[in-house]
Design a protein around this motif. Structure first.
Motif, PDB file in Angstrom:
ATOM      1  N   GLU A   1       5.559  12.926  -7.408  1.00 23.17           N
ATOM      2  CA  GLU A   1       5.375  11.810  -8.332  1.00 23.17           C
ATOM      3  C   GLU A   1       3.957  11.254  -8.220  1.00 23.17           C
ATOM      4  O   GLU A   1       3.449  11.046  -7.119  1.00 23.17           O
TER       5      GLU A   1
ATOM      6  N   HIS B   1       2.589   8.292  -9.868  1.00 24.94           N
ATOM      7  CA  HIS B   1       2.509   6.824  -9.802  1.00 24.94           C
ATOM      8  C   HIS B   1       1.124   6.310 -10.189  1.00 24.94           C
ATOM      9  O   HIS B   1       0.537   5.470  -9.504  1.00 24.94           O
TER      10      HIS B   1
ATOM     11  N   ASP C   1       1.718   2.595 -12.288  1.00 23.12           N
ATOM     12  CA  ASP C   1       2.347   1.469 -11.598  1.00 23.12           C
ATOM     13  C   ASP C   1       1.622   1.070 -10.313  1.00 23.12           C
ATOM     14  O   ASP C   1       1.698  -0.085  -9.901  1.00 23.12           O
ATOM     15  N   TYR C   2       0.902   1.981  -9.680  1.00 26.57           N
ATOM     16  CA  TYR C   2       0.169   1.656  -8.456  1.00 26.57           C
ATOM     17  C   TYR C   2      -1.275   1.303  -8.807  1.00 26.57           C
ATOM     18  O   TYR C   2      -2.026   2.147  -9.302  1.00 26.57           O
TER      19      TYR C   2
ATOM     20  N   SER D   1       7.614   9.516 -12.905  1.00 25.66           N
ATOM     21  CA  SER D   1       7.536   8.460 -11.894  1.00 25.66           C
ATOM     22  C   SER D   1       8.583   7.420 -12.282  1.00 25.66           C
ATOM     23  O   SER D   1       8.368   6.630 -13.206  1.00 25.66           O
TER      24      SER D   1
ATOM     25  N   SER E   1       9.689   4.629 -11.303  1.00 33.15           N
ATOM     26  CA  SER E   1       9.435   3.184 -11.290  1.00 33.15           C
ATOM     27  C   SER E   1       8.639   2.718 -12.502  1.00 33.15           C
ATOM     28  O   SER E   1       8.497   1.509 -12.719  1.00 33.15           O
ATOM     29  N   TYR E   2       8.114   3.637 -13.311  1.00 33.66           N
ATOM     30  CA  TYR E   2       7.407   3.224 -14.522  1.00 33.66           C
ATOM     31  C   TYR E   2       8.292   2.332 -15.393  1.00 33.66           C
ATOM     32  O   TYR E   2       7.838   1.331 -15.941  1.00 33.66           O
TER      33      TYR E   2
END
Length: 320
Positions: free
Chosen positions: A100, A102, A105-106, A134, A136-137
């Motif tokens: 992933e 990220h 988001d990071y 990813s 958590s997007y």
């Protein structure tokens, strides 16, 4: 002689408003200050927001290059994203990034810029789709805006499960990683007995809250929703829908997938001609901890209005 005239076209029968020298100077000062503020904000925005990248590639050789993704699996956590991207990766026209990325988001990754993001992608041919996932997007508030500022032509894929099932699965994963053991009820409910609506796994299953942000920045037809519960029971059917959505050549066949009774989900045939199958790792498909029927009923009641709003926003009914 001691005044200046500012004429506003079309205002009050084209009459002119006379302003004193002081008033004119004040107006000019305000205008100039506002202009400087806009310029400052614009420069700040450009320093933090990458430019659109419809053609950015990193050439690898004469036939392949690292490209900005055309498709992104945006979530949801514990919805089946890993199985989805692994099975989609069987298709010869799909090349997916591992692991992933990220990027959106990071902050630490986003600040590295779009070229860094492209360099994380696998080399692809022009006829292939570059993809990343990813989870958590979907639930990270600033991601939809960031993503739309970089590219508005993305194809987004969202896989969702029943929100209560997803919540319990999320808890099971946290429990497996956390050395401190606690019951589901200890985390899901606060000291007054009410649902803990600030606990991340609970918030993650409020699908309507998250999809509303995405629809502020992307058209509904840009977001393909995969039924995660059907995907577990019959992956072939859901993969065909994604194949059509991405406009790929027909590839998937039902006999590519075999149900593994031990793990409780489907595995897939190796593409090297061998008859053996590939399954997800042991960390996937772990058994869910016991949660009382009363607790499950309370959770379903809580998510009902959220599910109704999700159906209203998306026009998609997944049966929960």
């Amino acid at each position: 002689h001691n005044s200046r005239s500012v004429c506003l076209a079309g205002f009050m029968n084209r009459r002119c408003i006379k302003l004193s020298t002081f008033g004119f100077t004040l107006l000019a000062g305000i205008t100039l200050s506002w202009w400087y503020l806009q310029e400052s904000l614009l420069r700040h925005a450009h320093s933090h927001c990458p430019s659109p990248v419809p053609h950015n590639v990193s050439t690898v050789d004469g036939q392949s290059a690292r490209r900005f993704p055309q498709a992104i699996i945006i979530g949801v956590r514990k919805g089946g994203t890993r199985a989805l991207i692994d099975m989609l990766g069987l298709h010869p026209q799909i090349s997916a990034a591992r692991p992933e990325v990220h990027y959106f988001d990071y902050d630490s990754n986003f600040d590295k810029g779009v070229q860094w993001y492209i360099d994380q992608m696998p080399p692809t041919r022009p006829d292939q789709v570059t993809m990343e996932k990813s989870p958590s997007y979907f639930v990270t508030p600033h991601v939809p805006q960031r993503m739309s500022m970089v590219s508005r032509n993305l194809k987004l894929i969202l896989i969702l499960r029943d929100p209560v099932t997803r919540l319990i699965s999320d808890y099971a994963q946290l429990l497996a990683k956390d050395k401190q053991k606690y019951s589901f009820e200890d985390k899901a409910f606060n000291s007054t007995g009410h649902l803990n609506t600030v606990w991340a796994p609970v918030v993650c299953s409020m699908y309507d809250v998250h999809i509303a942000r995405w629809l502020d920045h992307f058209k509904r037809e840009q977001i393909h929703i995969v039924d995660g519960d059907k995907f577990i029971e019959h992956p072939f059917g859901e993969l065909l829908k994604v194949e059509t959505y991405l406009r790929l050549k027909p590839f998937f066949k039902n006999d590519m997938f075999v149900f593994n009774k031990t793990k409780g989900f489907y595995c897939w045939m190796k593409m090297n001609g061998e008859e053996s199958h590939v399954c997800l790792g042991n960390e996937k498909g772990r058994p869910h901890p016991f949660v009382s029927l009363e607790t499950v009923s309370r959770l379903k009641d809580f998510y009902k209005p959220h599910n109704r709003q999700f159906r209203k926003l998306t026009g998609t009914d997944l049966g929960w």
